[in-house]
Design a protein around this motif. Structure first.
Motif, PDB file in Angstrom:
ATOM      1  N   LEU A 109       0.823  -1.208   0.000  1.00  0.00           N
ATOM      2  CA  LEU A 109       0.000   0.000   0.000  1.00  0.00           C
ATOM      3  C   LEU A 109       0.853   1.252   0.000  1.00  0.00           C
ATOM      4  N   VAL A 110       1.767   1.305   0.957  1.00  0.00           N
ATOM      5  CA  VAL A 110       2.587   2.513   1.096  1.00  0.00           C
ATOM      6  C   VAL A 110       3.497   2.688  -0.112  1.00  0.00           C
ATOM      7  N   GLY A 111       4.093   1.557  -0.551  1.00  0.00           N
ATOM      8  CA  GLY A 111       5.006   1.649  -1.686  1.00  0.00           C
ATOM      9  C   GLY A 111       4.303   2.025  -2.976  1.00  0.00           C
ATOM     10  N   GLY A 112       3.067   1.557  -3.110  1.00  0.00           N
ATOM     11  CA  GLY A 112       2.392   1.763  -4.386  1.00  0.00           C
ATOM     12  C   GLY A 112       1.538   3.005  -4.450  1.00  0.00           C
ATOM     13  N   PHE A 113       1.328   3.643  -3.297  1.00  0.00           N
ATOM     14  CA  PHE A 113       0.358   4.721  -3.279  1.00  0.00           C
ATOM     15  C   PHE A 113       0.741   5.915  -4.156  1.00  0.00           C
ATOM     16  N   MET A 114       1.959   6.399  -3.922  1.00  0.00           N
ATOM     17  CA  MET A 114       2.345   7.606  -4.665  1.00  0.00           C
ATOM     18  C   MET A 114       2.433   7.387  -6.172  1.00  0.00           C
ATOM     19  N   PRO A 115       3.022   6.266  -6.615  1.00  0.00           N
ATOM     20  CA  PRO A 115       3.009   6.034  -8.065  1.00  0.00           C
ATOM     21  C   PRO A 115       1.598   5.926  -8.612  1.00  0.00           C
ATOM     22  N   ALA A 116       0.710   5.263  -7.853  1.00  0.00           N
ATOM     23  CA  ALA A 116      -0.665   5.109  -8.320  1.00  0.00           C
ATOM     24  C   ALA A 116      -1.327   6.475  -8.438  1.00  0.00           C
ATOM     25  N   LEU A 117      -1.017   7.325  -7.483  1.00  0.00           N
ATOM     26  CA  LEU A 117      -1.566   8.684  -7.498  1.00  0.00           C
ATOM     27  C   LEU A 117      -1.092   9.431  -8.742  1.00  0.00           C
ATOM     28  N   LYS A 118       0.176   9.261  -9.040  1.00  0.00           N
ATOM     29  CA  LYS A 118       0.753   9.918 -10.217  1.00  0.00           C
ATOM     30  C   LYS A 118       0.039   9.465 -11.487  1.00  0.00           C
ATOM     31  N   ALA A 119      -0.213   8.149 -11.538  1.00  0.00           N
ATOM     32  CA  ALA A 119      -0.898   7.621 -12.723  1.00  0.00           C
ATOM     33  C   ALA A 119      -2.288   8.203 -12.830  1.00  0.00           C
ATOM     34  N   ALA A 120      -2.963   8.314 -11.690  1.00  0.00           N
ATOM     35  CA  ALA A 120      -4.347   8.786 -11.713  1.00  0.00           C
ATOM     36  C   ALA A 120      -4.442  10.248 -12.119  1.00  0.00           C
ATOM     37  N   ARG A 121      -3.417  11.023 -11.726  1.00  0.00           N
ATOM     38  CA  ARG A 121      -3.497  12.467 -11.965  1.00  0.00           C
ATOM     39  C   ARG A 121      -3.047  12.884 -13.363  1.00  0.00           C
ATOM     40  N   MET A 122      -2.606  11.898 -14.153  1.00  0.00           N
ATOM     41  CA  MET A 122      -2.131  12.249 -15.500  1.00  0.00           C
ATOM     42  C   MET A 122      -3.272  12.785 -16.345  1.00  0.00           C
ATOM     43  N   SER A 123      -2.981  13.828 -17.104  1.00  0.00           N
ATOM     44  CA  SER A 123      -4.032  14.337 -17.982  1.00  0.00           C
ATOM     45  C   SER A 123      -4.017  13.513 -19.270  1.00  0.00           C
ATOM     46  N   ILE A 124      -5.195  13.286 -19.826  1.00  0.00           N
ATOM     47  CA  ILE A 124      -5.314  12.383 -20.976  1.00  0.00           C
ATOM     48  C   ILE A 124      -4.437  12.817 -22.138  1.00  0.00           C
ATOM     49  N   LEU A 125      -4.454  14.104 -22.405  1.00  0.00           N
ATOM     50  CA  LEU A 125      -3.708  14.611 -23.555  1.00  0.00           C
ATOM     51  C   LEU A 125      -2.212  14.349 -23.440  1.00  0.00           C
ATOM     52  N   SER A 126      -1.617  14.735 -22.280  1.00  0.00           N
ATOM     53  CA  SER A 126      -0.170  14.562 -22.136  1.00  0.00           C
ATOM     54  C   SER A 126       0.190  13.088 -22.150  1.00  0.00           C
TER      55      SER A 126
END
Lengths: 386, 386
Positions: free
Chosen positions: B366-383
């Motif tokens: 959970l802790v290890g994967g949280f921040m990367p998962a957050l990064k993936a979620a916050r990506m804008s579709i276009l970029s």
């Protein structure tokens, strides 16, 4: 642009990933350093042993005493320069959780056997002339706020009853690896009390500490001493101080073995973390390596790039880890019951091992990516999209 | 709408090597964590099954272990008349007068250690753990014979049936091997206490153990002892609790060391997981963009990557626990700090160890994967699609 500059710049291209890798490695270095410090602390008794001290103890177990009468016989053996003795007292000081060695000794010969305990000449005179005097190591004195003239009250266990000792000296250790926590009092004081309380236990010492002139003759002299008392009621076992201390260490051999195995596992983890990063990094750079190869850079250059990057990362990780190790070891020592490890320091060998494992790990982590880079066909590399 | 689980699983196959390395790292950490817990539990189990809940042990107040406790005969006789001591049909106290001493013996894999020799009274057989003679025979009271615990025979040399041990100025013969329900007594040698006393010319015992009457309770006993001038040097304790306390020092040490190391390791493993997940996210930007364009929401992406991280960690946890369970085939024999004698114990795997380890790996995932998962979620579709 020089090779070194390129390597370092490359290393930090993915700042977040590299930072995480460096932190990962430094964390593992801290764990490794701590485990090694525990193992070296365990062995500190052996390390502090002197080759010209022999320990003469009761053959069956050192918890059985030896007759005081043995002193003259041991002294008569050629090669023996001084005979001293010690008697483990144990007892409780304040409460059962206060650990430090408490022993009866012979004040006349103690310091000649143990030059690593330093006292001023007035302290030595005061210690010798007061039968109920004691000396304590500076660590113990600091821990309990003891000054010259203070009384230490103890409740005996092996030697039942209430005991009072007056602090007449506080010794400082010759070096950081010497035990600065011990307490010594007059064996005569103990003996006189035994003559009153329990005469069957009078005129007995715990074990003899014998100084020899020539360390190379230790085995021969040890055998001669044991020969003297063979087939008597109290047979002796004589060995060098190092062997004696090693006996204690080996009795906890299983635990130490387990700790050593853990240290190696940690190196394994460091390796995995770094390998992981290097493999990912080099996969991303497949096209670049292909370009470099087509430009004429040789395998040697590629090795320098990849290994150089790996080594940069592993060294930075090891460096930070070692820097963090120092406060963490101090913190760990504070968690342990006081006095468990009289000597608990980070030894030079630990620093060296941490540093050299960083190098080895850096090189190994470079192997898979290097292999892939070297064997890949330039054409495939240029086509690679990840 | 949730991202198909199948997609998540396929990613493992796509990046086998890095996924494998990350799982391996987590497995190692979980293994160490579980091993430490199992060791501490193994020690506790052996000593917690030593003795009986129905028995009370009397020791001298300031003693740190049985070998430093002394009870003289008049006091022992007085205690046997107390009302809490259960009597048998003949009216004799169900009490054993024990004399505990130590001998040195060589270990099979080098080094020596302290072995406890316990002199017992005939009653000992009736009030303690079931002692079963598995080889040879029971020692004869009145003769210089010993029986040895099975745990010792495995680890030590020169203590098999027929061997003679010299102590107390005489030779004692080992005539039998005993089992004692895997308790601490299996790491001891037993003999007749009266013979032990004669050999050492002492009329004192180390400890007394008696079966208490059903209405007796420890607190009342403690108060009675404290209030009686003849008895206030001694203290009663529940036999099981006494032996459990003997293991406290060891357990504490292993736990402190083990948990410190594991915490440090786990930070390393989490960083390893983080690195892998960040790389996974970075490599699949196009996929993420596509998924978003298809209509999957940010939360689904977050959950998908989190699940991937958790599965990685759980797989590592299962492997780690699996490896740790193999440890159950090993037993460790080492010096118990509390009693200063040898103690054998196994690695004990309990459900709390397993659940603790799995929760630990879950947290790491959970802790290890949280921040990367957050990064993936916050990506804008276009970029992402560019």
């Amino acid at each position: 642009m020089s090779m070194t500059k390129l390597i370092v710049k490359n290393a930090f291209r993915h700042t977040l990933r590299v930072l995480l890798t460096i932190i990962g490695i430094s964390v593992a270095v801290v764990a490794f350093g701590m485990l090694r410090t525990v193992v070296t602390a365990w062995n500190s008794g052996v390390a502090a042993s002197s080759p010209n001290r022999l320990i003469v103890r009761q053959a069956v177990s050192f918890i059985f005493p030896l007759p005081y009468a043995y002193k003259e016989k041991i002294a008569s053996i050629p090669g023996v320069s001084t005979v001293s003795w010690l008697n483990w007292f144990g007892g409780t000081y304040i409460d059962k959780d206060q650990f430090f060695a408490r022993q009866g000794c012979d004040p006349e010969t103690l310091l000649s056997l143990y030059p690593e305990f330093k006292l001023t000449s007035s302290e030595i005179t005061a210690f010798k002339s007061d039968r109920s005097a004691c000396i304590v190591g500076i660590e113990t004195a600091k821990r309990y706020g003891l000054n010259i003239g203070d009384i230490m009250n103890m409740e005996g266990d092996i030697y039942p009853g209430s005991w009072q000792f007056t602090v007449r000296g506080i010794y400082t250790p010759r070096s950081k690896t010497d035990d600065a926590t011990q307490m010594f009092f007059h064996w005569e004081y103990l003996n006189e009390r035994m003559k009153q309380d329990d005469p069957t236990r009078a005129d007995q010492v715990g074990y003899y500490v014998v100084k020899i002139n020539d360390p190379s003759r230790s085995a021969e002299i040890s055998q001669k001493i044991d020969q003297l008392f063979k087939n008597s009621a109290a047979e002796t076992k004589t060995e060098t101080e190092g062997q004696f201390q090693q006996g204690f260490v080996s009795s906890s051999g299983a635990i130490i073995g387990a700790i050593n195995i853990m240290s190696y596992l940690i190196i394994g983890i460091i390796l995995l973390v770094l390998c992981n990063t290097m493999i990912m990094t080099s996969r991303e750079r497949t096209r670049e390596y292909a370009v470099l190869k087509s430009l004429g850079f040789t395998g040697g250059h590629l090795f320098a790039f990849i290994a150089g990057e790996a080594l940069t990362i592993s060294f930075l990780g090891a460096g930070i880890g070692i820097a963090l190790l120092i406060p963490i070891v101090q913190g760990f020592e504070a968690l342990l019951p006081r006095g468990w490890f009289p000597v608990f320091i980070i030894e030079t060998s630990t620093y060296v091992l941490a540093g050299s494992s960083a190098v080895i790990v850096g090189v190994i982590a470079a192997i898979i990516p290097l292999y892939r880079a070297l064997t890949m066909k330039i054409v495939d590399g240029l086509r690679f999209t990840g | 709408m949730n991202i198909p689980f199948y997609y998540i699983l396929k990613n493992f196959v796509a990046r086998k090597l890095t996924a494998g390395i990350t799982i391996g790292g987590i497995a190692l950490v979980v293994f160490v964590f579980a091993a430490v817990l199992m060791m501490a539990d193994g020690i506790r189990k052996t000593l917690a099954t030593t003795g009986s809940e129905e028995n009370v042990v009397i020791t001298r107040k300031s003693s740190t272990g049985e070998i430093t406790s002394i009870i003289d005969r008049p006091t022992a006789d007085l205690i046997s008349t107390l009302q809490f001591v259960q009597k048998d049909e003949k009216g004799n106290a169900l009490m054993t007068f024990d004399g505990v001493t130590v001998i040195n013996a060589p270990k099979k894999d080098g080094g020596i250690s302290n072995l406890a020799v316990r002199g017992v009274s005939e009653t000992a057989m009736n009030i303690r753990n079931k002692i079963t003679i598995v080889k040879g025979r029971m020692f004869t009271f009145g003769s210089r014979e010993l029986i040895v615990g099975t745990a010792l025979v495995k680890t030590f040399d020169e203590i098999n049936i027929g061997d003679k041990i010299k102590f107390g100025g005489d030779e004692w013969t080992i005539v039998g091997e005993m089992e004692a329900e895997k308790s601490g007594f299996e790491s001891e040698l037993w003999c007749d206490v009266q013979q032990l006393q004669l050999a050492f010319n002492r009329d004192a015992f180390s400890t007394l153990t008696f079966r208490k009457t059903s209405d007796a309770d420890i607190e009342t006993m403690k108060m009675l002892f404290a209030g009686d001038k003849r008895l206030n040097q001694y203290e009663p304790e529940n036999e099981r609790r006494y032996f459990e306390k003997q293991s406290e020092a060891m357990r504490m040490f292993i736990q402190i060391l083990g948990i410190t190391i594991t915490v440090i390791f786990s930070v390393g493993a989490m960083i390893g997981a983080m690195i892998t997940m960040y790389a996974a996210v970075a490599n699949r930007t196009t996929e993420i963009g596509t998924l978003r364009a298809l209509g999957f929401g940010r939360t689904s992406i977050l959950i998908a990557f989190l699940i991937e991280s958790i599965i990685t960690a759980l797989l590592g946890g299962i492997i780690g626990v699996g490896l740790a369970s193999l440890l159950q085939f090993f037993s460790i024999s080492t010096l118990n700090f509390g009693s200063f004698t040898e103690l054998s114990f196994n690695f004990s795997m309990t459900s709390s160890v397993i659940s603790g380890a799995m929760i630990f790996s879950l947290v790491m995932g959970l802790v290890g994967g949280f921040m990367p998962a957050l990064k993936a979620a916050r990506m804008s579709i276009l970029s992402a699609l560019r």
